[in-house]
Motif scaffolding. Structure first.
Motif, short mmCIF file in Angstrom:
data_model
loop_
_atom_site.label_atom_id
_atom_site.label_comp_id
_atom_site.label_asym_id
_atom_site.label_seq_id
_atom_site.Cartn_x
_atom_site.Cartn_y
_atom_site.Cartn_z
N ARG A 284 0.84 -1.19 0.00
CA ARG A 284 0.00 0.00 0.00
C ARG A 284 0.88 1.25 0.00
O ARG A 284 1.94 1.27 0.64
N PRO A 285 0.45 2.30 -0.69
CA PRO A 285 1.32 3.47 -0.88
C PRO A 285 1.73 4.16 0.42
O PRO A 285 2.81 4.76 0.49
N GLU A 286 0.92 4.08 1.48
CA GLU A 286 1.25 4.77 2.73
C GLU A 286 2.10 3.92 3.66
O GLU A 286 2.51 4.38 4.72
N MET B 240 -8.04 -2.67 8.60
CA MET B 240 -7.03 -1.73 9.08
C MET B 240 -6.22 -1.16 7.92
O MET B 240 -5.93 -1.86 6.94
N ARG B 241 -5.86 0.12 8.06
CA ARG B 241 -5.07 0.77 7.02
C ARG B 241 -4.07 1.74 7.65
O ARG B 241 -4.40 2.44 8.61
N PRO B 242 -2.84 1.82 7.08
CA PRO B 242 -1.92 2.90 7.47
C PRO B 242 -2.36 4.17 6.73
O PRO B 242 -2.58 4.15 5.51
N TYR B 243 -2.55 5.27 7.47
CA TYR B 243 -3.10 6.48 6.84
C TYR B 243 -2.69 7.70 7.65
O TYR B 243 -2.93 7.75 8.85
N ASN B 244 -2.06 8.66 6.99
CA ASN B 244 -1.64 9.90 7.65
C ASN B 244 -0.85 9.63 8.94
O ASN B 244 -1.14 10.19 10.00
#
Length: 433
Positions: A83-85, A201-205
């Motif tokens: 994922r890009p982040e 779940m996502r890595p974000y900011n």
């Protein structure tokens, strides 16, 4: 770096009752598991005195630490990777912080910490940074790596994603201990859909967020945590055992300060009693050592230490009543204490109020005790919304601190001597209000 590609020639696995398997393919993780400091966690129970209430709760900090590592590994390898982040170079930092997050726990963990005014997170950092096998393994990977891992534990790292993965209101630490503790206590309260939670779940900011579509799985997780605290972690029988354990340690410390001559000298406790704990001595302490002293202290001349140790070893615990301010006001408390003394029972060790509380979910407030990052939902339009703003279930319990207070006392000492029947009746009447 001393590791070629950093991978083991063949993947290792630990059979695990919660996650089925814990997978290890990185040489650094395998070497950390093999250190003396990490192996010490096999000799420290995850749930302290809970086994007095739920006999299956014999699992260790070693089990739990591997479980937290496995959840973080799955977050990274199964969900975040590509994922890009997500920054691939953060992988080992997150895995090591997850594996080592509890390495500084002492025997009987929180009870032990309260008596000697210690902090397991501080000792975790000291183990990572000190003259230890863990430090040597981390420095072989990268000379500055111990500082980076310790900063994640201390929550001072610039890598907020790593901190969020092991210390937020929906982190790998909480997710593993809920499932693991439910399994070993034989209850269903702590079960929730881990697979679903991980998938959303996502890595974000620079933080971990939850896709809005996974909100209901998170609601289930929060309610599971709420039930586990009140049905398992705060069970009054467990707390009774903790009270006795705490009083044993207090009594031993007091006797040492009074120059009492122990039949069995507490050599492993000297630095704790003198409040000069060094890392080498701290690492020698585990629950096997504690049990040795509790066993031999049953033969001490001091009747209080002897009795408390016998109670702990033989599960002869204190009884309890709800502590209500209106019933157990100051005058009432003084009278109860006076009657205990009249009956030849020291209220300092045998009349104990224990208070426990929990905040199942709250907004993050910087600087507050036990402050943790809130759970943020990633909305379909890309906005972030704090969970309780979207969930009526979570909103209903947000910020609501529930407290339970119990008064613990040795019922058997009030009933075994017929000559003290009148005093006993007065005490029991006052205790019951």
């Amino acid at each position: 770096m001393f590791y070629a590609n950093g991978k083991l020639a063949e993947k290792k696995v630990f059979k695990d009752p919660v996650h089925k398997y814990v997978h290890v393919e990185d040489r650094l993780i395998w070497d950390l598991i093999g250190t003396a400091e990490f192996q010490r966690l096999r000799r420290i129970k995850q749930l302290g005195t809970t086994f007095f209430t739920f006999h299956g709760a014999e699992h260790s900090r070693f089990n739990h630490s591997l479980g937290v590592y496995e959840i973080v590994r799955r977050m990274i390898d199964d969900v975040f990777d590509g994922r890009p982040e997500w920054k691939t170079e953060d992988r080992m930092l997150c895995l090591c912080a997850a594996l080592l997050h509890d390495i500084g726990h002492g025997p009987f963990s929180h009870s032990f910490e309260k008596v000697f005014e210690l902090d397991h997170e501080e000792f975790t950092q000291r183990i990572i940074m000190g003259d230890t096998e863990v430090n040597a393994v981390l420095r072989r990977y990268d000379y500055h790596f111990p500082e980076k891992v310790a900063a994640v534990i201390a929550k001072t790292s610039d890598n907020k994603v790593a901190i969020s993965m092991i210390s937020s209101q929906i982190d790998a630490d909480r997710m593993d201990y809920l499932l693991r503790d439910a399994y070993f206590t034989g209850v269903s309260y702590g079960n929730f859909d881990l697979e679903r939670v991980l998938r959303v779940m996502r890595p974000y900011n620079n933080q971990i967020v939850i896709k809005q579509s996974g909100m209901h799985a998170v609601e289930h997780y929060i309610m599971s945590r709420y039930q586990m605290y009140w049905q398992i972690y705060f069970h009054p029988v467990t707390r009774s055992a903790e009270v006795i354990l705490t009083k044993i340690l207090h009594r031993a410390k007091t006797l040492h300060q009074q120059y009492y001559t122990f039949k069995h000298q507490p050599v492993h406790f000297y630095s704790l009693f003198e409040e000069e704990v060094n890392l080498e001595e701290y690492l020698k302490l585990d629950e096997n050592i504690m049990y040795y002293y509790f066993q031999v202290w049953q033969e001490e001349e001091d009747s209080i230490l002897q009795d408390l140790c016998r109670r702990f070893m033989n599960r002869n615990l204190f009884k309890y009543v709800d502590f209500v301010e209106s019933k157990h006001a100051l005058n009432n408390w003084v009278e109860i204490s006076s009657l205990f003394k009249k009956a030849g029972i020291d209220p300092e060790y045998y009349l104990v109020v224990d208070s426990t509380s929990d905040l199942p979910y709250d907004f993050y407030r910087t600087g507050e005790e036990e402050a943790r990052l809130p759970i943020m939902l990633l909305m379909p339009n890309g906005d972030l919304r704090e969970l309780s703003r979207e969930s009526e279930i979570v909103e209903a319990i947000t910020g609501k601190k529930r407290t339970d207070r119990k008064l613990f006392y040795p019922h058997d000492l009030l009933t075994e001597d017929p000559k003290k029947a009148k005093i006993k009746e007065q005490i029991l009447k006052l205790l019951k209000g």
